[in-house]
Motif scaffolding. Structure first.
Motif, PDB file in Angstrom:
ATOM      1  N   ILE A  51       0.630  -1.263   0.114  1.00  0.00           N
ATOM      2  CA  ILE A  51       0.063   0.116  -0.042  1.00  0.00           C
ATOM      3  C   ILE A  51       1.001   1.170   0.067  1.00  0.00           C
ATOM      4  CG2 ILE A  51      -1.499   1.321   1.496  1.00  0.00           C
ATOM      5  CD1 ILE A  51      -3.037  -1.229   2.263  1.00  0.00           C
ATOM      6  N   LEU A  54       2.654   1.442  -3.492  1.00  0.00           N
ATOM      7  CA  LEU A  54       1.737   1.633  -4.640  1.00  0.00           C
ATOM      8  C   LEU A  54       1.255   3.202  -4.471  1.00  0.00           C
ATOM      9  CD1 LEU A  54      -0.255  -1.627  -4.834  1.00  0.00           C
ATOM     10  CD2 LEU A  54       1.231  -0.560  -6.734  1.00  0.00           C
ATOM     11  N   THR A  55       0.925   3.797  -3.200  1.00  0.00           N
ATOM     12  CA  THR A  55       0.283   5.136  -2.835  1.00  0.00           C
ATOM     13  C   THR A  55       1.293   6.005  -3.324  1.00  0.00           C
ATOM     14  OG1 THR A  55      -1.160   4.220  -1.421  1.00  0.00           O
ATOM     15  CG2 THR A  55      -0.745   6.514  -1.402  1.00  0.00           C
ATOM     16  N   LEU A 160      -0.545   0.309 -12.239  1.00  0.00           N
ATOM     17  CA  LEU A 160      -0.457   0.194 -10.647  1.00  0.00           C
ATOM     18  C   LEU A 160      -1.818   0.645  -9.995  1.00  0.00           C
ATOM     19  CD1 LEU A 160       2.949   2.209 -10.499  1.00  0.00           C
ATOM     20  CD2 LEU A 160       2.538  -0.208  -9.967  1.00  0.00           C
ATOM     21  N   GLU A 161      -2.722   1.452 -10.454  1.00  0.00           N
ATOM     22  CA  GLU A 161      -4.052   1.808 -10.005  1.00  0.00           C
ATOM     23  C   GLU A 161      -4.770   0.769  -9.778  1.00  0.00           C
ATOM     24  OE1 GLU A 161      -7.646   5.061 -10.970  1.00  0.00           O
ATOM     25  OE2 GLU A 161      -5.763   4.917 -11.982  1.00  0.00           O
ATOM     26  N   SER A 164      -3.810  -1.448  -7.210  1.00  0.00           N
ATOM     27  CA  SER A 164      -4.148  -0.739  -5.770  1.00  0.00           C
ATOM     28  C   SER A 164      -5.433  -1.148  -5.401  1.00  0.00           C
ATOM     29  CB  SER A 164      -3.878   0.612  -5.980  1.00  0.00           C
ATOM     30  OG  SER A 164      -4.133   1.509  -4.710  1.00  0.00           O
ATOM     31  N   LYS A 165      -6.422  -1.232  -6.475  1.00  0.00           N
ATOM     32  CA  LYS A 165      -7.695  -1.482  -6.041  1.00  0.00           C
ATOM     33  C   LYS A 165      -7.895  -2.833  -5.676  1.00  0.00           C
ATOM     34  CE  LYS A 165      -9.967   1.658  -9.206  1.00  0.00           C
ATOM     35  NZ  LYS A 165     -10.778   1.973 -10.704  1.00  0.00           N
ATOM     36  N   VAL A 167      -5.470  -4.752  -3.929  1.00  0.00           N
ATOM     37  CA  VAL A 167      -5.248  -4.613  -2.615  1.00  0.00           C
ATOM     38  C   VAL A 167      -5.992  -3.941  -1.607  1.00  0.00           C
ATOM     39  CG1 VAL A 167      -3.169  -3.825  -1.206  1.00  0.00           C
ATOM     40  CG2 VAL A 167      -2.594  -4.562  -3.342  1.00  0.00           C
ATOM     41  N   PHE A 168      -6.714  -3.172  -1.931  1.00  0.00           N
ATOM     42  CA  PHE A 168      -7.471  -2.513  -1.012  1.00  0.00           C
ATOM     43  C   PHE A 168      -8.922  -3.486  -1.031  1.00  0.00           C
ATOM     44  CE2 PHE A 168      -5.133   1.586  -1.688  1.00  0.00           C
ATOM     45  CZ  PHE A 168      -4.625   1.888  -0.328  1.00  0.00           C
ATOM     46  N   LYS A 269      -4.266  12.204  -2.607  1.00  0.00           N
ATOM     47  CA  LYS A 269      -3.532  11.094  -2.345  1.00  0.00           C
ATOM     48  C   LYS A 269      -2.016  11.188  -2.295  1.00  0.00           C
ATOM     49  CE  LYS A 269      -4.884   7.624  -5.172  1.00  0.00           C
ATOM     50  NZ  LYS A 269      -4.930   6.649  -4.265  1.00  0.00           N
ATOM     51  N   GLY A 273       0.081   9.658   0.990  1.00  0.00           N
ATOM     52  CA  GLY A 273       1.063   8.843   0.357  1.00  0.00           C
ATOM     53  C   GLY A 273       2.489   9.150   1.003  1.00  0.00           C
TER      54      GLY A 273
END
Length: 397
Positions: A51, A54-55, A160-161, A164-165, A167-168, A269, A273
């Motif tokens: 997290i 990626l962030t 990457l986005e 990220s989705k 992972v969250f 963000k 981050g």
């Protein structure tokens, strides 16, 4: 009623109360629950590195303005140093006035302190090597900067986005286990140390908790008020994260979800981050208060007088050593040992007195650290003009 039963906060509260009862009335069972709380924290920690990575990468690469990245970083570090130094000074002042160390030493059993009090010189290099979060932070910053010069930046950012989705989304389901983790952590704490062991050091505990509460509501609350946000609003908004920290005694357990909450609150963000991961190493308000009060407590316990310049020296030493509190194995005890060794006045072996209550005060430290980093993120985001919800309303996202 259905709404209450479906609320995660309600179940975390139930789990904490249940854990206290189990630990108190069935201590052996409570101690065995250590694996439950530890496993939940370890599971959450798996999400921290991806997290943060990626962030930060998406934040820096998507910002497209490296001057802004540098400005946010410099502004954050300046804020951290000012606020943590203020926390250290407040901790020393309150401990010096209330004198929590003037307690009866009868009944305190000294344990072998060598495991915790082996003093070693503080090293930034070892601090970096022992702090995986800081390593990921540096790697992400470097990659984010590099991506600004790559032609296929937009394609990489879309990938990457998408990651990220996922992972969250996984984190969302893991957080349903928060009540189980809170139960295990609280049951172990009470079962292992018991309520009776707190009596000789109750004054220190009370002083630490009151000081941290005053710091949150007066200092951090005052900072937020300048930006027209109520500290109570913020606390209400992040209540689930605070309860998770209370149950697990680890602010890391709430790191991934607090980043999501602050973005939904209106912080940009890139700011989230950069500020949150950095703050977990450099903006430890609760830890700073505890460390400074612990040093004064031990000085009072051994009846060691300290001059004004020695008190100033304590602040100066802790300004450096406290920055390693999150990344050095043994954290608080190693930092305190290094500080006491540098002072050459207070017996390092006195740390053994803190063993019984350190676990209970860790909740206050972790909660204050979490609130402090949340406030820092709001402040930096506001100062950058990147706060997207000026009429912030702390409703569940």
């Amino acid at each position: 009623m259905r709404r209450i039963l479906s609320n995660l906060t309600f179940w975390v509260l139930v789990a904490i109360v249940t854990g206290v009862c189990v630990g108190h009335y069935f201590p052996k069972t409570g101690v065995q629950m250590e694996i439950v709380g530890k496993s939940f924290v370890d599971l959450i920690k798996l999400f921290i590195a991806p997290i943060i990575f990626l962030t930060i990468v998406m934040g820096i690469a998507g910002m497209g303005d490296l001057k802004k990245v540098g400005r946010i970083g410099a502004k954050s570090l300046l804020y951290f140093e000012i606020v943590t130094t203020l926390a250290l000074a407040i901790g020393i002042a309150v401990a010096y006035i209330i004198q929590p160390g003037k307690v009866d030493k009868q009944g305190i059993v000294l344990q072998d302190p060598t495991k915790y009090t082996r003093a070693s010189d503080f090293s930034w290099w070892h601090f970096f090597l022992d702090n995986p979060t800081l390593q990921v932070l540096v790697a992400a910053i470097v990659l984010g900067i590099v991506l600004n010069y790559v032609k296929s930046r937009e394609t990489i950012l879309r990938i990457l986005e998408r990651l990220s989705k996922w992972v969250f989304l996984a984190l969302k389901y893991v957080m349903y286990l928060a009540p189980i983790g809170a139960f295990g952590g609280m049951a172990y704490t009470i079962g292992k140390f018991g309520l009776a062991t707190l009596v000789p050091l109750a004054k220190l505990m009370l002083t630490v908790y009151v000081t941290m509460a005053l710091f949150v509501f007066v200092v951090l609350g005052g900072i937020l008020k300048y930006y027209n946000i109520s500290i109570l609003q913020l606390l209400k908004y992040i209540k689930e994260e605070l309860l998770v920290v209370l149950g697990t005694s680890s602010s890391e357990a709430a790191l991934p979800s607090i980043m999501v909450k602050l973005e939904q609150m209106g912080c940009s963000k890139p700011v989230v981050g950069l500020v949150i991961p950095t703050g977990y190493s450099f903006n430890l308000d609760g830890t700073s208060i505890y460390l400074s009060m612990a040093v004064i407590f031990l000085a009072q316990l051994y009846d060691v007088p300290l001059s004004f310049w020695e008190l100033a020296g304590i602040i100066g030493i802790l300004m450096i050593t406290s920055k390693g509190a999150a990344g050095v194995t043994g954290s608080g005890f190693i930092v305190l040992a290094s500080t006491l060794t540098a002072l050459h006045k207070i017996p390092v072996e006195g740390l053994a007195f803190l063993l019984g209550v350190d676990k209970f005060m860790s909740e206050a430290r972790a909660i204050t650290n979490l609130i402090g980093n949340s406030v820092a993120t709001v402040v930096i985001s506001k100062s950058e003009g990147d706060f997207t919800q000026p009429d912030f309303n702390p409703q569940e996202p």
